[in-house]
Design a protein around this motif. Structure first.
Motif, PDB file in Angstrom:
ATOM      1  N   THR A 280       3.865   6.482 -14.570  1.00  0.00           N
ATOM      2  CA  THR A 280       3.326   6.038 -13.287  1.00  0.00           C
ATOM      3  C   THR A 280       3.567   4.553 -13.100  1.00  0.00           C
ATOM      4  O   THR A 280       4.022   4.120 -12.051  1.00  0.00           O
ATOM      5  N   VAL A 281       3.268   3.779 -14.129  1.00  0.00           N
ATOM      6  CA  VAL A 281       3.513   2.333 -14.092  1.00  0.00           C
ATOM      7  C   VAL A 281       4.659   2.040 -15.046  1.00  0.00           C
ATOM      8  O   VAL A 281       4.566   2.302 -16.244  1.00  0.00           O
ATOM      9  N   LEU A 282       5.747   1.508 -14.516  1.00  0.00           N
ATOM     10  CA  LEU A 282       6.909   1.183 -15.345  1.00  0.00           C
ATOM     11  C   LEU A 282       6.901  -0.267 -15.796  1.00  0.00           C
ATOM     12  O   LEU A 282       7.397  -0.586 -16.878  1.00  0.00           O
ATOM     13  N   ARG A 283       6.329  -1.136 -14.951  1.00  0.00           N
ATOM     14  CA  ARG A 283       6.358  -2.567 -15.260  1.00  0.00           C
ATOM     15  C   ARG A 283       5.184  -3.263 -14.580  1.00  0.00           C
ATOM     16  O   ARG A 283       4.749  -2.846 -13.514  1.00  0.00           O
ATOM     17  N   VAL A 284       4.676  -4.307 -15.197  1.00  0.00           N
ATOM     18  CA  VAL A 284       3.629  -5.137 -14.606  1.00  0.00           C
ATOM     19  C   VAL A 284       4.183  -6.539 -14.455  1.00  0.00           C
ATOM     20  O   VAL A 284       4.708  -7.112 -15.413  1.00  0.00           O
ATOM     21  N   GLU A 285       4.088  -7.077 -13.236  1.00  0.00           N
ATOM     22  CA  GLU A 285       4.537  -8.448 -12.978  1.00  0.00           C
ATOM     23  C   GLU A 285       3.305  -9.318 -12.774  1.00  0.00           C
ATOM     24  O   GLU A 285       2.453  -9.007 -11.942  1.00  0.00           O
ATOM     25  N   PHE A 286       3.229 -10.409 -13.521  1.00  0.00           N
ATOM     26  CA  PHE A 286       2.120 -11.354 -13.384  1.00  0.00           C
ATOM     27  C   PHE A 286       2.640 -12.589 -12.665  1.00  0.00           C
ATOM     28  O   PHE A 286       3.654 -13.163 -13.054  1.00  0.00           O
ATOM     29  N   ARG A 287       1.948 -12.970 -11.582  1.00  0.00           N
ATOM     30  CA  ARG A 287       2.358 -14.135 -10.801  1.00  0.00           C
ATOM     31  C   ARG A 287       1.285 -15.203 -10.877  1.00  0.00           C
ATOM     32  O   ARG A 287       0.086 -14.906 -10.849  1.00  0.00           O
ATOM     33  N   GLY A 288       1.737 -16.440 -10.968  1.00  0.00           N
ATOM     34  CA  GLY A 288       0.821 -17.574 -10.941  1.00  0.00           C
ATOM     35  C   GLY A 288       0.523 -17.956  -9.500  1.00  0.00           C
ATOM     36  O   GLY A 288       0.987 -17.314  -8.559  1.00  0.00           O
ATOM     37  N   PRO A 289      -0.253 -19.011  -9.306  1.00  0.00           N
ATOM     38  CA  PRO A 289      -0.574 -19.425  -7.935  1.00  0.00           C
ATOM     39  C   PRO A 289       0.660 -19.986  -7.229  1.00  0.00           C
ATOM     40  O   PRO A 289       1.603 -20.461  -7.860  1.00  0.00           O
TER      41      PRO A 289
END
Length: 174
Positions: free
Chosen positions: A143-152
């Motif tokens: 279901t989830v292949l990748r998680v992207e974390f973004r800064g401000p």
């Protein structure tokens, strides 16, 4: 004036009989009258339905089962599971990480998470594979292949009286 109508129909019957006799004397063969039509009921073809020992679609259904079937048919299961898991975000990433991050978007297997600072985004990137495994365990495989974390987002230097051509100062802002 017209002749009075005979409600018994005897005159009409006698005229038909006379015409038949005259036609047979002159060799004219009249066709035999068709047998009287009896109205037929349409044939009903039903598959024989029998009640059995096991439940089927004719039995009363529980509302939860009906809703689960609607969700499955419409393809909403993944979205509902995802929203349920995202409500449990603090349980998945921990209280400290949940205070500084929040999931904002999911599309085509990619979950986008906004963080308070670039330091938190970097720290959470190290735990991304573990988070993907937890999410897939809760939502279903792949279901989830990748998680992207973004800064401000940094402030824009493109507007104002003293705007500068180019990229502007380079800093992490967070």
């Amino acid at each position: 004036m017209s002749e009075p109508h005979d409600p018994t129909g005897l005159e009409l019957a006698s005229e038909i009989a006379r015409a038949t006799v005259e036609a047979s004397e002159y060799g004219v063969v009249l066709p035999e009258p068709a047998p009287p039509r009896t109205p037929r009921r349409p044939k009903r073809v039903f598959e024989q339905q029998r009640s059995g020992a096991h439940p089927d679609e004719r039995d009363p259904q529980q509302i939860g089962d009906v809703l689960n079937e609607v969700v499955r048919q419409r393809g909403w299961k993944r979205r509902i599971n995802l929203s349920t898991v995202l409500r449990r975000w603090p349980e998945l990433v921990g209280e400290a990480n949940a205070e500084h991050s929040r999931p904002v978007h999911y599309d085509a297997g990619v979950l986008v998470v906004d963080c308070d600072s670039t330091a938190w985004a970097t720290a959470m990137r190290y735990a991304a594979s573990q988070l993907v495994a937890k999410l897939n365990a809760a939502l279903g495989d792949q279901t989830v292949l990748r998680v992207e974390f973004r800064g401000p987002k940094p402030p824009s230097w493109k507007k104002g009286l003293r705007s500068v051509q180019g990229l502007g100062p380079r800093d992490t802002y967070g």
